[in-house]
Enzyme design. Structure first.
Site, PDB file in Angstrom:
ATOM      1  N   GLU A 126       0.690  -1.220  -0.041  1.00 56.75           N
ATOM      2  CA  GLU A 126       0.022  -0.106  -0.175  1.00 56.75           C
ATOM      3  C   GLU A 126       0.832   1.311   0.031  1.00 56.75           C
ATOM      4  OE1 GLU A 126      -2.923   0.319   3.044  1.00 56.75           O
ATOM      5  OE2 GLU A 126      -3.783   2.182   2.435  1.00 56.75           O
ATOM      6  N   GLY A 266       3.471   2.280  10.751  1.00 57.11           N
ATOM      7  CA  GLY A 266       3.086   1.572  12.042  1.00 57.11           C
ATOM      8  C   GLY A 266       2.929   0.103  11.944  1.00 57.11           C
ATOM      9  N   ALA A 267       2.059  -0.030  10.805  1.00 56.15           N
ATOM     10  CA  ALA A 267       1.664  -1.574  10.592  1.00 56.15           C
ATOM     11  C   ALA A 267       0.945  -1.656   9.563  1.00 56.15           C
ATOM     12  CB  ALA A 267       0.817  -2.141  11.686  1.00 56.15           C
ATOM     13  N   ASN A 270      -2.469  -6.240   5.475  1.00 51.76           N
ATOM     14  CA  ASN A 270      -2.357  -7.378   4.320  1.00 51.76           C
ATOM     15  C   ASN A 270      -3.349  -8.343   4.948  1.00 51.76           C
ATOM     16  OD1 ASN A 270      -0.089  -5.982   3.209  1.00 51.76           O
ATOM     17  ND2 ASN A 270       1.059  -6.753   4.950  1.00 51.76           N
ATOM     18  N   GLU A 303      -5.202  -2.772  12.654  1.00 52.79           N
ATOM     19  CA  GLU A 303      -4.991  -3.556  11.720  1.00 52.79           C
ATOM     20  C   GLU A 303      -5.924  -4.882  11.522  1.00 52.79           C
ATOM     21  OE1 GLU A 303      -3.359  -2.131   9.634  1.00 52.79           O
ATOM     22  OE2 GLU A 303      -2.189  -0.669  11.071  1.00 52.79           O
TER      23      GLU A 303
END
Ligand code: B3K
Ligand code: ZN
Length: 879
Positions: A126, A266-267, A270, A303
């Protein structure tokens, strides 16, 4: 690096692609310097597309090795590293494309696409990183079912992960092995991920509400396994919460998380394979602070929540980014509120919003929550899209009420599951369930800038009526000179002399719910009846709308609210307002070289609060902490002298410390305990209060010893770091400060995340010679310009967390900083551009500093071969 085309992408130019990619099969032969990627794509021409439409695939620094169509070598195509254009495609609407590319994960220092970090292959796709792996329709409305085969040397990469469920795995010749993954859920390319390497793992299980077993794994670098337990616990709590609150169940057999040390943000969410910055996974009491724990809980949840808000329902195009980000931030905020103190969580959210988003909205980088144009999408992962985006969801809930809010979301999940949606789709579900028009509310998505709401009230004792008037005004922002009135929900209460909320029933006004005023017009008035005494107005309770509130009111009313408002947020707001006013007034007095004026009642108020046993410790700590220097600067708004603000704030701290010295020492001592550390909210609150008090005790004679004692005896990182910060910021040259810094370095040399704290503390020291310290620390063996966490710790904290130290009047920090931005831009444009936004409020500074920053920005702008990322930010800041 892809060269800057200067192209501007516009929402109005969106058009669906002529081709779809129904299936994507990828085969990775992983090698450090040449990884071969074979892609087999099932392409479908849309029925509406021209038969002769070329297929134009995105690339970025790719080398094409082979290209076949329906098994035959392609002939009619043009290829560059950034684009593959194929013409004269088969007449049949369905055909296969086979593309072989070669990439070098080791030299990929941008950390986009496939790269190697500490010998681990990892990906970040992304927003537009997938095109650095293979040529593709790299846009979020192309949903494809992925099957991924990974092959690597077994010794170097015993772990092979991708999205979805594991289909098979096994050994191959020559010490190699493979794994085959299949993800049944169609997804956009930005959610593709792979990880390969030698990693440790902790594993657990989760049984979903319908009884399905999900294997949970968190992969970390070897040696870090015992620091992943909190993240696992947070994950399980998040999975439960999403079932309980939103009815959302997980949809694969396995959920994998991998923590890596080189990561741009940060994260990343997926599908089935979240990849995290170490910082948001690894924790134990010796290395993580309470805010690290809270951050891990929030980001793990964030997430995970994307699995529905982002992955199952994704964005049609990148202009719709807030569709997934604003909603998911809102969801993680609510999760944290349920896990911790709701009031404290809300105050923290508002502090963050005001510190990060308000300056963005007030400066040259202002943009709507849904931007209409961008030059580089990576520059739009902003506080406006995320934090203000979340505030819009919160307002929607206030406007509709809980019942319709959840009904609307249920409809959103069923109507758009498996699709790529827009903000219009999102708004429509709420219009459909409520039968109401949300046209005016939708302006929040398109209109940038923070509305200023001014409130007037007029009480008439004879008629027992209160006339309330609210006005709204939004200043022009870049590209938007005229602003329209917004629908602003203002939660409120009237408080009687007894300190209690007055009952407000039967007010008979369409724009007045029991506790909400719905402001629709530029100016609007309400007359409230049967108000038997002159009330004090508590406005914008819970920060019900992301606005600036201007409420002409005297200090007496603010003191009353600070003591009596039953809304904890309102109470904190009143205290903050009183403290800010005092700091601003005294900065003015200092400027005019007049004696300071610090009302003793302020210190008295804080003394009362800290002794009030009905309040929780975390809330008391928030009340004791003075507004940051940047908060004050924002309130002042223009012609800012950071030195004056620093001096005035410090004078207020000293006066409060002086007035309450004995009391604060007593409470501080009483808070000491030798209980083992627990990372829960109650323990964190106690530590926060203890350190807020210690900050005041720093003004007493015995300070260095007392602070050093907390440093030396702490059984957890929160207490230790708080003490180290006070030592370094108050007594930099004192032997105790020097000793503490050296001890800390010695103890944590091998723990990079803790060394980041060591860099950060020094970078934030509010003094003119911090620039020299930062320059020296860049030579430290553990510092590296390649690692985003190190850069943020040292350079990010210096440029955006140290207003007085960074903004030296001689402009030397700006020259140093801008040269570094140019240097970092050469290998990691995203990081460089993000760091550069530290200067976004430069136009509010006094003229001398402003001129220095302008020269620094001009220097960047004159540099050749800047990335699109840095060029975009620089030009917008200079416009
Ligand atoms: N969606 C990612 C952010 C990607 C940033 C790309 N420049 C993390 C998140 O918001 O959850
Ligand atoms: Zn997100």
């Amino acid at each position: 690096m892809r060269s800057d085309t200067g192209h501007i992408f516009r929402l109005e130019n969106y058009r669906p692609s002529d081709y779809l990619i129904r299936k994507t099969e990828l085969n990775f032969t992983l090698e450090p310097s040449e990884t071969v990627v074979e892609a087999k794509l099932a392409i479908e021409r849309r029925s509406t597309a021209d038969m002769h439409a070329p297929l134009i695939l995105d690339g970025d620094e790719l080398t094409l090795k082979k290209l076949k169509i329906n098994g035959q070598p392609a002939t009619d195509f043009e290829v560059t590293p950034d684009l593959l254009t194929i013409r004269n495609l088969p007449q049949d609407d369905n055909f296969t494309l086979e593309i072989v590319t070669a990439i070098n994960p080791t030299t990929n220092r941008q950390l986009m696409g496939l790269y190697r970090s500490s010998n681990i292959y990892t990906t970040q796709c992304e927003a537009e990183g997938f095109r650095r792996i293979t040529y593709f329709l790299d846009r979020p409305d192309i949903l494809s079912v992925y099957t991924v085969r990974l092959e690597a040397c077994k010794q170097a990469a015993p772990v092979l992960l991708s999205n979805g469920n594991l289909v098979s795995s096994g050994d191959l010749e020559n010490g190699r092995h493979f794994a085959l993954w299949h993800d049944p859920h169609p997804k956009p390319s930005y959610l593709f991920a792979l990880v390969a390497g030698s990693l440790g793992v902790i594993s657990d299980q989760f049984t979903t509400c319908s009884g399905k077993q999900v294997a949970l794994n968190i992969y970390v670098e070897h040696g870090n396994e015992n620091r992943a337990a909190y993240a696992m616990d947070a994950l399980k709590r998040a999975m439960h919460w999403d079932e309980d609150v939103y009815g959302r169940e997980y949809d694969l057999d396995v959920f994998n998380i991998v923590a890596v040390s080189d990561f741009n943000m940060g994260a990343m969410e997926n599908k089935g394979l979240n990849i995290f910055n170490d910082k948001y996974v690894l924790a134990d009491p010796q290395t993580a602070t309470d805010s690290d724990y809270a951050g891990i809980e929030a980001v793990i949840a964030h997430e995970y929540f994307h699995n529905w808000t982002g992955n199952r329902i994704t964005c049609r195009d990148w202009f719709q980014l807030c569709l997934k980000e604003g909603l998911t931030v809102y969801r993680d905020h609510e999760f944290s509120s349920d896990m911790r103190s709701r009031a404290v969580q809300r105050i923290d959210e508002v502090k963050t919003l005001k510190a990060q988003q308000f300056p963005e909205d007030a400066g040259p980088l202002a943009h709507p929550v849904r931007p209409r144009e961008y030059r580089e999408i990576n520059n739009f992962y902003t506080a406006t899209v995320y934090e203000k985006g979340s505030e819009l969801i919160r307002m929607l809930r206030i406007i509709l009420g809980d019942d319709l809010f959840y009904k609307g979301l249920d409809l959103y999940f069923t109507r758009h599951d498996g699709l790529a949606a827009t903000i219009e789709d999102f708004i429509k579900v709420f219009e459909d369930v409520s039968g109401r028009s949300l046209a005016q509310f939708s302006r929040w998505y398109d209109q940038a800038g923070t509305p200023l709401v001014t409130a007037y009230s007029d009480y008439n004792a004879a008629t027992k009526t209160l006339r309330l008037t609210l006005e709204q005004k939004t200043e022009p922002t870049p590209g938007q000179s005229h602003k329209q009135p917004m629908h602003i929900p203002i939660k409120f209460a009237l408080i009687g002399a007894d300190g209690k909320d007055m009952a407000l029933t039967g007010q008979n006004n369409a724009d007045l719910q029991e506790d909400v005023l719905h402001l629709h017009e530029a100016s609007q008035s309400w007359t409230l009846h049967n108000i038997t005494e002159k009330p004090v107005l508590s406005l914008l309770r819970g920060f019900s709308a992301p606005v600036l509130l201007n409420q002409p009111s005297d200090d007496e009313e603010q003191f009353f609210l600070a003591r009596h408002d039953s809304d904890a947020f309102g109470r904190w707001q009143a205290i903050t307002r009183l403290l800010s006013r005092t700091i601003i007034e005294n900065a003015g007095l200092m400027h005019r070289q007049q004696p300071l004026s610090i009302p003793p009642v302020l210190a008295q108020l804080l003394a009362e609060l800290v002794q009030d046993e009905t309040l929780d410790h975390a809330f008391q700590a928030l009340c004791l902490s003075l507004p940051d220097e940047a908060d004050i600067a924002r309130e002042i708004g223009s012609n800012i002298d950071p030195d004056l603000i620093h001096a005035s704030r410090k004078a207020l701290s000293a006066a409060i410390a002086d007035a309450n010295a004995a009391l604060f020492a007593r409470i501080y001592d009483a808070l000491q305990d030798d209980q083992p550390f627990t990372p829960d909210a109650a323990g964190a609150g106690k530590r926060a209060l203890k350190s807020a008090l210690l900050g005041y005790l720093a003004f007493s004679d015995a300070a260095p010893d007392r602070v050093y004692n907390q440093f030396a005896t702490a059984n957890n990182m929160t207490d230790k770091l708080a003490a180290l910060t006070i030592l370094v910021h108050h007594f930099a040259a004192h032997e105790k400060a020097v000793a503490a810094l050296a001890q800390f370095e010695h103890d944590y040399r091998s723990v990079p995340l803790v060394m980041d704290k060591w860099f950060a503390v020094q970078a934030r020291r509010p003094a003119a010679d911090t620039l020299e310290t930062v320059q020296q620390l860049m030579q430290h063996p553990l510092f590296s310009l390649d690692n985003p966490n190190r850069c943020r710790a040292l350079l990010g904290n210096f440029s955006s967390g140290n207003p007085a130290g960074f903004n030296r009047a001689d402009g030397k920090s700006y020259a140093f900083f801008s040269a570094l931005i140019v240097q970092i831009d050469k290998h990691n444009p995203q990081l460089a551009a993000r760091l550069l936004t530290s200067l976004r409020s430069w136009k509010t500074l006094e003229p001398i500093r402003r001129a220095h920053i302008k020269s620094a920005l001009d220097m960047i702008s004159r540099t050749e071969n800047l990335s699109t990322d840095v060029r975009d930010i620089t030009e917008r800041m200079l416009a």
